[in-house]
Motif scaffolding. Structure first.
Motif, PDB file in Angstrom:
ATOM      1  N   VAL A 182       0.841  -1.200   0.000  1.00  0.00           N
ATOM      2  CA  VAL A 182       0.000   0.000   0.000  1.00  0.00           C
ATOM      3  C   VAL A 182       0.877   1.252   0.000  1.00  0.00           C
ATOM      4  CG1 VAL A 182      -1.626   1.360   1.380  1.00  0.00           C
ATOM      5  CG2 VAL A 182      -1.975  -1.101   1.106  1.00  0.00           C
ATOM      6  N   THR A 183       1.898   1.261   0.830  1.00  0.00           N
ATOM      7  CA  THR A 183       2.805   2.412   0.894  1.00  0.00           C
ATOM      8  C   THR A 183       3.490   2.637  -0.446  1.00  0.00           C
ATOM      9  OG1 THR A 183       3.186   1.961   3.242  1.00  0.00           O
ATOM     10  CG2 THR A 183       4.764   3.404   2.122  1.00  0.00           C
ATOM     11  N   LEU A 184       3.962   1.555  -1.064  1.00  0.00           N
ATOM     12  CA  LEU A 184       4.615   1.680  -2.365  1.00  0.00           C
ATOM     13  C   LEU A 184       3.621   2.129  -3.439  1.00  0.00           C
ATOM     14  CD1 LEU A 184       6.871  -1.505  -2.291  1.00  0.00           C
ATOM     15  CD2 LEU A 184       7.613   0.882  -2.056  1.00  0.00           C
ATOM     16  N   ALA A 185       2.381   1.655  -3.342  1.00  0.00           N
ATOM     17  CA  ALA A 185       1.357   2.071  -4.304  1.00  0.00           C
ATOM     18  C   ALA A 185       1.083   3.571  -4.188  1.00  0.00           C
ATOM     19  CB  ALA A 185       0.072   1.275  -4.085  1.00  0.00           C
ATOM     20  N   ARG A 186       1.033   4.070  -2.979  1.00  0.00           N
ATOM     21  CA  ARG A 186       0.799   5.501  -2.780  1.00  0.00           C
ATOM     22  C   ARG A 186       1.960   6.336  -3.311  1.00  0.00           C
ATOM     23  NH1 ARG A 186      -1.807   4.726   3.291  1.00  0.00           N
ATOM     24  NH2 ARG A 186      -4.002   4.743   2.619  1.00  0.00           N
ATOM     25  N   LEU A 187       3.168   5.860  -3.146  1.00  0.00           N
ATOM     26  CA  LEU A 187       4.325   6.575  -3.687  1.00  0.00           C
ATOM     27  C   LEU A 187       4.291   6.565  -5.211  1.00  0.00           C
ATOM     28  CD1 LEU A 187       7.119   5.250  -1.303  1.00  0.00           C
ATOM     29  CD2 LEU A 187       6.187   7.574  -1.375  1.00  0.00           C
ATOM     30  N   ARG A 188       3.904   5.455  -5.783  1.00  0.00           N
ATOM     31  CA  ARG A 188       3.811   5.376  -7.246  1.00  0.00           C
ATOM     32  C   ARG A 188       2.725   6.328  -7.763  1.00  0.00           C
ATOM     33  NH1 ARG A 188       6.320   1.589 -11.386  1.00  0.00           N
ATOM     34  NH2 ARG A 188       5.287   2.343 -13.249  1.00  0.00           N
ATOM     35  N   HIS A 189       1.600   6.360  -7.071  1.00  0.00           N
ATOM     36  CA  HIS A 189       0.511   7.252  -7.476  1.00  0.00           C
ATOM     37  C   HIS A 189       0.910   8.712  -7.306  1.00  0.00           C
ATOM     38  CE1 HIS A 189      -3.592   8.463  -8.314  1.00  0.00           C
ATOM     39  NE2 HIS A 189      -3.571   9.215  -7.230  1.00  0.00           N
ATOM     40  N   ARG A 190       1.644   9.011  -6.264  1.00  0.00           N
ATOM     41  CA  ARG A 190       2.135  10.382  -6.039  1.00  0.00           C
ATOM     42  C   ARG A 190       2.926  10.893  -7.240  1.00  0.00           C
ATOM     43  NH1 ARG A 190       7.217  10.528  -2.357  1.00  0.00           N
ATOM     44  NH2 ARG A 190       7.963   9.677  -4.346  1.00  0.00           N
ATOM     45  N   ASP A 191       3.672  10.007  -7.865  1.00  0.00           N
ATOM     46  CA  ASP A 191       4.555  10.394  -8.970  1.00  0.00           C
ATOM     47  C   ASP A 191       3.939  10.118 -10.338  1.00  0.00           C
ATOM     48  OD1 ASP A 191       6.395  11.047  -7.026  1.00  0.00           O
ATOM     49  OD2 ASP A 191       7.529   9.180  -7.208  1.00  0.00           O
ATOM     50  N   ARG A 192       2.615  10.013 -10.396  1.00  0.00           N
ATOM     51  CA  ARG A 192       1.969   9.602 -11.644  1.00  0.00           C
ATOM     52  C   ARG A 192       2.230  10.553 -12.806  1.00  0.00           C
ATOM     53  NH1 ARG A 192      -1.540  11.584  -8.051  1.00  0.00           N
ATOM     54  NH2 ARG A 192      -3.024  13.215  -8.623  1.00  0.00           N
ATOM     55  N   ASP A 193       2.571  11.826 -12.532  1.00  0.00           N
ATOM     56  CA  ASP A 193       2.841  12.786 -13.596  1.00  0.00           C
ATOM     57  C   ASP A 193       4.306  12.769 -14.035  1.00  0.00           C
ATOM     58  OD1 ASP A 193       0.181  13.647 -13.598  1.00  0.00           O
ATOM     59  OD2 ASP A 193       0.568  15.157 -12.057  1.00  0.00           O
ATOM     60  N   GLN A 194       5.119  11.964 -13.392  1.00  0.00           N
ATOM     61  CA  GLN A 194       6.531  11.845 -13.744  1.00  0.00           C
ATOM     62  C   GLN A 194       6.705  10.807 -14.855  1.00  0.00           C
ATOM     63  OE1 GLN A 194       9.101  13.679 -12.414  1.00  0.00           O
ATOM     64  NE2 GLN A 194       7.556  14.826 -11.249  1.00  0.00           N
ATOM     65  N   PRO A 195       7.835  10.845 -15.569  1.00  0.00           N
ATOM     66  CA  PRO A 195       8.125   9.764 -16.520  1.00  0.00           C
ATOM     67  C   PRO A 195       8.117   8.419 -15.807  1.00  0.00           C
ATOM     68  CG  PRO A 195       9.653  11.595 -16.818  1.00  0.00           C
ATOM     69  CD  PRO A 195       8.882  11.893 -15.578  1.00  0.00           C
ATOM     70  N   VAL A 196       7.783   7.369 -16.542  1.00  0.00           N
ATOM     71  CA  VAL A 196       7.610   6.053 -15.934  1.00  0.00           C
ATOM     72  C   VAL A 196       8.826   5.625 -15.129  1.00  0.00           C
ATOM     73  CG1 VAL A 196       7.293   3.596 -16.434  1.00  0.00           C
ATOM     74  CG2 VAL A 196       5.946   5.300 -17.661  1.00  0.00           C
ATOM     75  N   ASP A 197      10.039   5.890 -15.642  1.00  0.00           N
ATOM     76  CA  ASP A 197      11.231   5.395 -14.960  1.00  0.00           C
ATOM     77  C   ASP A 197      11.536   6.153 -13.668  1.00  0.00           C
ATOM     78  OD1 ASP A 197      11.994   7.759 -16.137  1.00  0.00           O
ATOM     79  OD2 ASP A 197      13.863   6.982 -16.988  1.00  0.00           O
ATOM     80  N   ARG A 198      10.767   7.219 -13.355  1.00  0.00           N
ATOM     81  CA  ARG A 198      10.994   7.988 -12.127  1.00  0.00           C
ATOM     82  C   ARG A 198       9.910   7.780 -11.081  1.00  0.00           C
ATOM     83  NH1 ARG A 198      12.781  13.971 -14.471  1.00  0.00           N
ATOM     84  NH2 ARG A 198      14.518  13.240 -15.807  1.00  0.00           N
ATOM     85  N   ARG A 199       8.900   7.035 -11.401  1.00  0.00           N
ATOM     86  CA  ARG A 199       7.746   6.926 -10.516  1.00  0.00           C
ATOM     87  C   ARG A 199       7.984   5.979  -9.342  1.00  0.00           C
ATOM     88  NH1 ARG A 199       3.390   5.978 -15.385  1.00  0.00           N
ATOM     89  NH2 ARG A 199       3.717   7.990 -16.414  1.00  0.00           N
ATOM     90  N   GLY A 200       7.749   6.484  -8.152  1.00  0.00           N
ATOM     91  CA  GLY A 200       7.597   5.629  -6.985  1.00  0.00           C
ATOM     92  C   GLY A 200       8.846   5.134  -6.311  1.00  0.00           C
ATOM     93  N   TRP A 201      10.022   5.539  -6.748  1.00  0.00           N
ATOM     94  CA  TRP A 201      11.245   5.020  -6.135  1.00  0.00           C
ATOM     95  C   TRP A 201      11.428   5.578  -4.729  1.00  0.00           C
ATOM     96  CZ3 TRP A 201      13.425   0.948  -8.098  1.00  0.00           C
ATOM     97  CH2 TRP A 201      13.363   0.705  -9.470  1.00  0.00           C
ATOM     98  N   THR A 202      11.877   4.729  -3.824  1.00  0.00           N
ATOM     99  CA  THR A 202      12.142   5.155  -2.464  1.00  0.00           C
ATOM    100  C   THR A 202      13.284   4.316  -1.893  1.00  0.00           C
ATOM    101  OG1 THR A 202      11.137   5.580  -0.292  1.00  0.00           O
ATOM    102  CG2 THR A 202      10.477   3.562  -1.406  1.00  0.00           C
ATOM    103  N   ALA A 203      14.037   4.888  -0.973  1.00  0.00           N
ATOM    104  CA  ALA A 203      15.151   4.166  -0.359  1.00  0.00           C
ATOM    105  C   ALA A 203      14.618   3.046   0.523  1.00  0.00           C
ATOM    106  CB  ALA A 203      16.008   5.126   0.458  1.00  0.00           C
ATOM    107  N   ALA A 204      15.076   1.821   0.284  1.00  0.00           N
ATOM    108  CA  ALA A 204      14.553   0.662   1.002  1.00  0.00           C
ATOM    109  C   ALA A 204      14.792   0.763   2.503  1.00  0.00           C
ATOM    110  CB  ALA A 204      15.159  -0.616   0.444  1.00  0.00           C
ATOM    111  N   ASP A 205      15.979   1.208   2.899  1.00  0.00           N
ATOM    112  CA  ASP A 205      16.283   1.281   4.329  1.00  0.00           C
ATOM    113  C   ASP A 205      15.411   2.320   5.035  1.00  0.00           C
ATOM    114  OD1 ASP A 205      18.150  -0.674   3.979  1.00  0.00           O
ATOM    115  OD2 ASP A 205      19.881   0.677   4.004  1.00  0.00           O
ATOM    116  N   GLU A 206      15.206   3.472   4.368  1.00  0.00           N
ATOM    117  CA  GLU A 206      14.356   4.505   4.966  1.00  0.00           C
ATOM    118  C   GLU A 206      12.906   4.029   5.052  1.00  0.00           C
ATOM    119  OE1 GLU A 206      14.755   8.182   2.910  1.00  0.00           O
ATOM    120  OE2 GLU A 206      16.934   8.319   3.226  1.00  0.00           O
ATOM    121  N   LEU A 207      12.467   3.325   4.035  1.00  0.00           N
ATOM    122  CA  LEU A 207      11.108   2.802   4.054  1.00  0.00           C
ATOM    123  C   LEU A 207      10.938   1.805   5.195  1.00  0.00           C
ATOM    124  CD1 LEU A 207       8.316   2.553   2.740  1.00  0.00           C
ATOM    125  CD2 LEU A 207       9.271   0.788   1.238  1.00  0.00           C
ATOM    126  N   ALA A 208      11.925   0.934   5.370  1.00  0.00           N
ATOM    127  CA  ALA A 208      11.854  -0.042   6.467  1.00  0.00           C
ATOM    128  C   ALA A 208      11.748   0.662   7.815  1.00  0.00           C
ATOM    129  CB  ALA A 208      13.074  -0.957   6.417  1.00  0.00           C
TER     130      ALA A 208
END
Length: 262
Positions: A182-208
């Motif tokens: 769900v968290t990753l889906a929200r990040l991907r949706h947040r970046d929906r206006d960005q180019p596909v290769d930039r959408r939704g990326w987040t640092a794994a350690d910070e997310l954990a």
């Protein structure tokens, strides 16, 4: 950590039916097996059949086909090339493969060997349970063909998910890993206006840390989520969560998502 808990995007693709023997690629470093059919796409895109999430691999990198009695590989104009037995291929030109041929895609360190070069077949085969089937009777869908629905309670304490495949929805349950998705889906949706290769990326350690779990637990959750999709015969299920090894970033690997709060 068991290697099975740290798959980084290449997808174990089973034969179309249990018991079907098929042409097979083997990853030399991990032993993972990929059963082939003519037209199989290799690349970083979630719409590919063999997904490699290494950044040097292009979205649609290469394709394997069967013709004129042999398996063939074609580089699809990738940025970093495809190598056959150590030699870079010319883009757009088919090259024949033999049993034992070695393929490399981009700068990815994984090496793939063709260990079985039998032709694809539609002939009837018999499974161990003696049920007569054909090799084309059941072709799994790809990740790009399904939609994911996440259901979250208003207090954010409960989350479940479903996979929409055609006219059917498959309940994948309320599991501990779903809130990560769900968290990753929200990040991907947040970046929906960005180019596909930039959408939704987040640092794994910070997310954990934000989800109050260890990096190892996060990896286990990713593994279990991928396995849930594999249980539905979804090709490219490893691309559900993509990873950039160089920066240790992850993201949800599809835009076909919806988060429902109730």
């Amino acid at each position: 950590m068991n290697d099975d808990l740290d798959r980084t995007g290449f997808e174990l693709v089973d034969a179309f039916l249990s018991g079907v023997r098929a042409a097979t690629l083997r990853c030399e470093s991990s032993g993972e097996l990929v059963s082939l059919w003519s037209g199989l796409l290799v690349g970083r895109s979630s719409r590919c059949d063999l997904i490699l999430d290494e950044t040097s691999v292009s979205g649609r990198h290469a394709q394997l086909t069967f013709g004129q009695g042999t398996w063939r590989v074609r580089d699809l104009g990738s940025r970093n090339g495809t190598r056959l037995d150590g030699r870079r291929l010319e883009a757009g030109v088919d090259r024949a493969l033999d049993a034992g041929s070695v393929l490399e895609f981009g700068l990815d360190e994984r090496v793939w060997r063709l260990i079985d070069d039998r032709p694809p077949g539609d002939e009837a085969i018999r499974r161990p349970d003696a049920t007569l089937l054909t090799a084309t009777a059941h072709r799994p869908v790809s990740l790009g063909q399904i939609a994911l629905h996440f259901h979250v309670s208003a207090d954010e304490q409960h989350a479940s998910w479903e996979a929409e495949i055609g006219d059917e929805r498959h309940d994948l349950g309320d599991r501990s890993y779903v809130y990560l998705l769900v968290t990753l889906a929200r990040l991907r949706h947040r970046d929906r206006d960005q180019p596909v290769d930039r959408r939704g990326w987040t640092a794994a350690d910070e997310l954990a840390r934000g989800l109050e779990m260890t990096p190892e637990t996060l990896k286990v959750h990713v593994y279990r989520a991928r396995e849930a999709l594999r249980s539905l015969d979804v090709l490219g299920a490893g691309g559900l969560v993509e990873r950039r090894a160089s920066s240790n970033q992850i993201r949800l690997g599809t835009d076909r998502i919806a988060v429902h709060v109730s």
